[in-house]
Design an enzyme around this catalytic site. Structure first.
Site, mmCIF file in Angstrom:
data_model
loop_
_atom_site.group_PDB
_atom_site.id
_atom_site.type_symbol
_atom_site.label_atom_id
_atom_site.label_comp_id
_atom_site.label_asym_id
_atom_site.label_seq_id
_atom_site.Cartn_x
_atom_site.Cartn_y
_atom_site.Cartn_z
ATOM 1 N N GLY A 37 0.838 -1.199 0.000
ATOM 2 C CA GLY A 37 0.000 0.000 0.000
ATOM 3 C C GLY A 37 0.868 1.243 0.000
ATOM 4 O O GLY A 37 2.067 1.185 0.299
ATOM 5 N N LEU A 38 0.241 2.351 -0.332
ATOM 6 C CA LEU A 38 0.955 3.633 -0.380
ATOM 7 C C LEU A 38 1.498 4.017 1.007
ATOM 8 O O LEU A 38 0.958 3.573 2.020
ATOM 9 C CB LEU A 38 -0.025 4.726 -0.828
ATOM 10 C CG LEU A 38 -0.367 4.791 -2.310
ATOM 11 C CD1 LEU A 38 -1.636 5.622 -2.517
ATOM 12 C CD2 LEU A 38 0.803 5.376 -3.104
ATOM 13 N N GLY B 178 -1.675 2.946 6.070
ATOM 14 C CA GLY B 178 -2.020 2.310 7.345
ATOM 15 C C GLY B 178 -1.381 0.946 7.548
ATOM 16 O O GLY B 178 -1.754 0.213 8.473
ATOM 17 N N SER C 20 6.086 -2.238 -1.332
ATOM 18 C CA SER C 20 6.077 -3.201 -2.450
ATOM 19 C C SER C 20 5.312 -2.622 -3.647
ATOM 20 O O SER C 20 4.247 -3.145 -4.010
ATOM 21 C CB SER C 20 5.427 -4.522 -2.028
ATOM 22 O OG SER C 20 5.734 -4.859 -0.718
#
Ligand SMILES: Nc1ncnc2c1ncn2[C@@H]1O[C@H](COP(=O)(O)OS(=O)(=O)O)[C@@H](OP(=O)(O)O)[C@H]1O
Ligand SMILES: Nc1ncnc2c1ncn2[C@@H]1O[C@H](COP(=O)(O)OP(=O)(O)O)[C@@H](O)[C@H]1O
Length: 244
Positions: free
Chosen positions: A71-72, A76, A145
């Site tokens: 995730g960016l 979170g 990733s």
């Protein structure tokens, strides 16, 4: 020659004692003699490494594996991993976090954020995860990733049943508004180069195993959701639990 074989046999038998004692005591899943003999046979003739993890998982009451978060920055990943780890530990799951940020400060301080360095960073994280998996531990791996190609390579390190790809979904706009480490601001100012989402790409996974939407759901809901997912996929039901 015979002496070598006998020594090896006695050694293997010695090493297998902790497992053999499990097989012969208080384990409802090995309470018939055929299962015991079969397990002892497999241990002695296939070798400890094959059967080692099997026993660890039985002892722990859960399977090992890796939940690979992608995730960016600011989506979170770390927050979720920390909260879910707490919940899993309370449930008796042996788990650990392999976090991109922490890994980079320790083992991977020689790596930057070029595509090649990110790939190497992820490869090392995968290798460490594998070692934990072999030790019967469930790994939570929050790392950006960002590329489809590198995630596909990482996946190949694991048996398919050991690997769960988790997409921590949150729009760039919301991540940037959160900006928990002030990095988006630095990236927009041009102080931080190659920053994912701003000056480096993020490719969302097209077919993740599980999606947690942190933009539209509260932290509490996301933690419950992910904890339930992990428990239902990794916990091994014991005979006693099944009987209830
Ligand atoms: N240029 C650039 N791009 C992205 N991220 C940056 C960068 N520079 C530093 N950081 C910090 O490093 C954390 C990301 O490390 P990862 O190992 O997860 O990244 S990657 O998977 O190799 O892409 C990331 O942590 P998270 O915010 O937790 O994702 C950032 O804090
Ligand atoms: N539903 C949610 N799940 C996870 N984090 C959330 C959620 N809602 C808001 N947040 C906040 O978003 C921020 C995410 O930061 P962080 O966990 O460091 O992200 P990442 O590790 O992906 O960079 C934290 O400040 C966290 O409190």
């Amino acid at each position: 020659m015979n002496l070598i074989i006998i020594t090896a046999f006695v050694r293997t038998l010695g090493q297998s004692m902790p497992y053999l004692s499990i097989l012969t005591h208080e384990e409802p899943w090995v309470n018939d003699v055929h299962t015991r003999l079969f397990s002892i046979f497999i241990y002695l003739f296939l070798g400890g490494c094959v059967i080692h993890r099997y026993f660890l998982e039985k002892m722990n009451g859960h399977k090992s594996g890796v939940v690979w978060f992608t995730g960016l920055p600011g989506s979170g990943k770390t927050t979720l991993a920390i909260e879910v780890e707490k919940r899993l530990l309370q449930e008796g799951i042996r788990c650990t976090i392999i976090d991109g940020d922490r890994l980079r400060k320790r083992l991977n301080h020689d790596l930057g954020f070029t595509e090649t360095d990110r790939m190497e960073n992820l490869r090392r994280a995968a290798v460490i995860s594998l070692m934990f998996i072999e030790a019967g531990v469930l790994v939570l791996a929050p790392l950006i990733s960002p590329f489809d190609s590198s995630r596909a390579i990482i996946k190949q390190h694991f048996n398919s049943e050991d690997f769960t790809e988790l997409y921590v979904k949150c729009s760039l706009e919301v991540c940037e508004r959160r900006d928990p480490k002030g990095m988006y601001r630095l990236a927009r100012e041009g102080t931080l180069l190659n920053f994912t989402g701003v000056s480096a790409p993020y490719e969302a996974p097209s077919q993740p195993d599980i999606v947690v939407d942190t933009e539209n759901f509260s932290l509490e809901y996301c933690v419950d959701f992910l904890t339930d997912y992990v428990l239902s996929n990794y916990k091994i039901e014991t005979q006693k639990e099944n009987d209830l």
